[in-house]
Design a protein around this motif. Structure first.
Motif, short mmCIF file in Angstrom:
data_model
loop_
_atom_site.label_atom_id
_atom_site.label_comp_id
_atom_site.label_asym_id
_atom_site.label_seq_id
_atom_site.Cartn_x
_atom_site.Cartn_y
_atom_site.Cartn_z
N LEU A 56 2.04 -1.00 8.68
CA LEU A 56 2.82 -0.20 8.14
C LEU A 56 2.18 0.48 6.66
CD1 LEU A 56 5.66 1.36 7.40
CD2 LEU A 56 6.16 -0.79 5.98
N ALA A 57 1.53 -0.21 6.12
CA ALA A 57 0.73 0.23 4.89
C ALA A 57 -0.35 1.06 5.31
CB ALA A 57 0.00 -0.87 3.80
N MET A 58 -1.33 0.84 6.16
CA MET A 58 -2.22 1.71 6.76
C MET A 58 -1.69 3.08 7.28
SD MET A 58 -4.87 1.33 9.92
CE MET A 58 -3.53 1.33 11.12
N TRP A 59 -0.57 3.17 8.01
CA TRP A 59 -0.01 4.50 8.45
C TRP A 59 0.67 5.32 7.16
CZ3 TRP A 59 -1.08 7.06 12.21
CH2 TRP A 59 -1.60 6.37 13.35
N LEU A 60 1.06 4.40 6.14
CA LEU A 60 1.53 5.19 4.97
C LEU A 60 0.56 5.74 4.18
CD1 LEU A 60 4.38 2.71 3.64
CD2 LEU A 60 4.56 5.28 4.81
N CYS A 61 -0.50 5.28 4.12
CA CYS A 61 -2.08 5.64 3.55
C CYS A 61 -2.38 7.03 4.27
CB CYS A 61 -2.99 4.65 3.66
SG CYS A 61 -2.76 3.30 2.39
N VAL A 62 -2.32 6.89 5.59
CA VAL A 62 -2.54 7.98 6.54
C VAL A 62 -1.86 9.19 6.39
CG1 VAL A 62 -2.86 8.66 8.96
CG2 VAL A 62 -4.08 6.84 8.33
N LEU A 63 -0.60 8.84 6.26
CA LEU A 63 0.52 9.87 6.16
C LEU A 63 0.28 10.60 4.80
CD1 LEU A 63 3.30 11.28 7.19
CD2 LEU A 63 4.23 9.25 5.70
N PHE A 64 0.30 9.79 3.66
CA PHE A 64 0.16 10.35 2.15
C PHE A 64 -1.30 11.05 2.13
CE2 PHE A 64 3.83 7.45 1.28
CZ PHE A 64 4.88 8.45 1.11
N GLY A 65 -2.16 10.57 2.61
CA GLY A 65 -3.58 11.06 2.48
C GLY A 65 -3.59 12.35 3.00
N GLY A 66 -3.06 12.39 4.40
CA GLY A 66 -3.05 13.69 5.18
C GLY A 66 -2.33 14.85 4.43
N ALA A 67 -1.10 14.16 3.83
CA ALA A 67 -0.31 15.49 3.01
C ALA A 67 -1.21 16.06 1.89
CB ALA A 67 1.00 14.60 2.68
N TYR A 68 -1.65 14.99 1.05
CA TYR A 68 -2.61 15.39 -0.15
C TYR A 68 -3.70 16.22 0.36
CZ TYR A 68 -5.88 15.12 -3.94
OH TYR A 68 -6.57 15.65 -4.77
N LEU A 69 -4.25 16.10 1.42
CA LEU A 69 -5.52 16.74 1.99
C LEU A 69 -5.06 18.09 2.29
CD1 LEU A 69 -8.05 14.44 3.74
CD2 LEU A 69 -8.41 15.31 1.28
N ALA A 70 -4.00 17.98 2.87
CA ALA A 70 -3.39 19.20 3.68
C ALA A 70 -2.74 19.99 2.48
CB ALA A 70 -2.02 19.14 4.19
N SER A 71 -2.48 19.69 1.23
CA SER A 71 -2.06 20.49 0.06
C SER A 71 -3.08 21.10 -0.78
CB SER A 71 -1.11 19.61 -0.84
OG SER A 71 -1.75 18.60 -1.31
N LYS A 72 -4.32 20.59 -0.24
CA LYS A 72 -5.52 20.85 -1.54
C LYS A 72 -6.48 21.64 -0.55
CE LYS A 72 -4.47 18.64 -5.08
NZ LYS A 72 -4.14 19.32 -6.27
N SER A 73 -6.11 21.82 0.85
CA SER A 73 -7.04 22.62 1.62
C SER A 73 -7.10 24.16 1.01
CB SER A 73 -6.63 22.82 2.93
OG SER A 73 -5.34 23.62 3.14
N PRO A 74 -8.48 24.46 1.14
CA PRO A 74 -8.90 26.20 0.62
C PRO A 74 -8.15 27.18 1.40
CG PRO A 74 -10.90 24.89 1.77
CD PRO A 74 -9.53 24.07 1.69
#
Length: 139
Positions: A56-74
């Motif tokens: 669960l913790a791993m999937w939450l990290c992937v989810l929030f990490g992906g959301a962060y990277l998607a918001s910071k894409s050029p």
């Protein structure tokens, strides 16, 4: 105090009292085996719970990490100028000597143009590879 009161309350329950009587009737080897099986079962349950929490913790990290990277894409339109700058300034000057082992034709052409073919060659190579490597322009 509270633990002994909880133990007495649990031992007065009919199911607990029957289980305690069964436990007391077991021989020493049977108690050892039952305790070992109970310990293994408890350990297995704990390992399963920890594994589930880790997943669960791993999937939450992937989810929030992906959301962060998607918001910071050029922006999409900044890719080609950045790719061109990298290709012409960094990649091609380092790779060109390795790609051109037969330099006799290149030397003749370079002599004709007075050594000014380096940037022309890099631009032509960029155009060739950009047409094949850059993503399609979808609008």
């Amino acid at each position: 105090g509270a633990l002994s009161g909880l133990w007495e309350q649990a031992s007065r329950h009919p199911a607990s009292a029957a289980a305690l009587q069964q436990w007391q009737r077991l021989p020493q080897g049977g108690k050892l085996l039952a305790g070992l099986i109970g310990g293994i079962a408890t350990f297995s349950i704990l390992v399963s719970l920890l594994s589930a929490l880790y997943t669960l913790a791993m999937w939450l990290c992937v989810l929030f990490g992906g959301a962060y990277l998607a918001s910071k894409s050029p922006p999409q339109n900044s890719f080609e100028p950045a790719f061109q700058k990298w290709f012409l300034d960094d990649y091609y000057p380092n790779v060109a000597p390795k790609l051109q082992q037969l330099r006799s034709i290149h030397r003749v052409i370079d002599q004709w143009f007075g050594g000014k073919t380096r940037s022309l060659e890099a631009s032509a190579t960029y155009t060739f590879w950009a047409s094949r490597c850059l993503p399609a322009d979808i609008s």
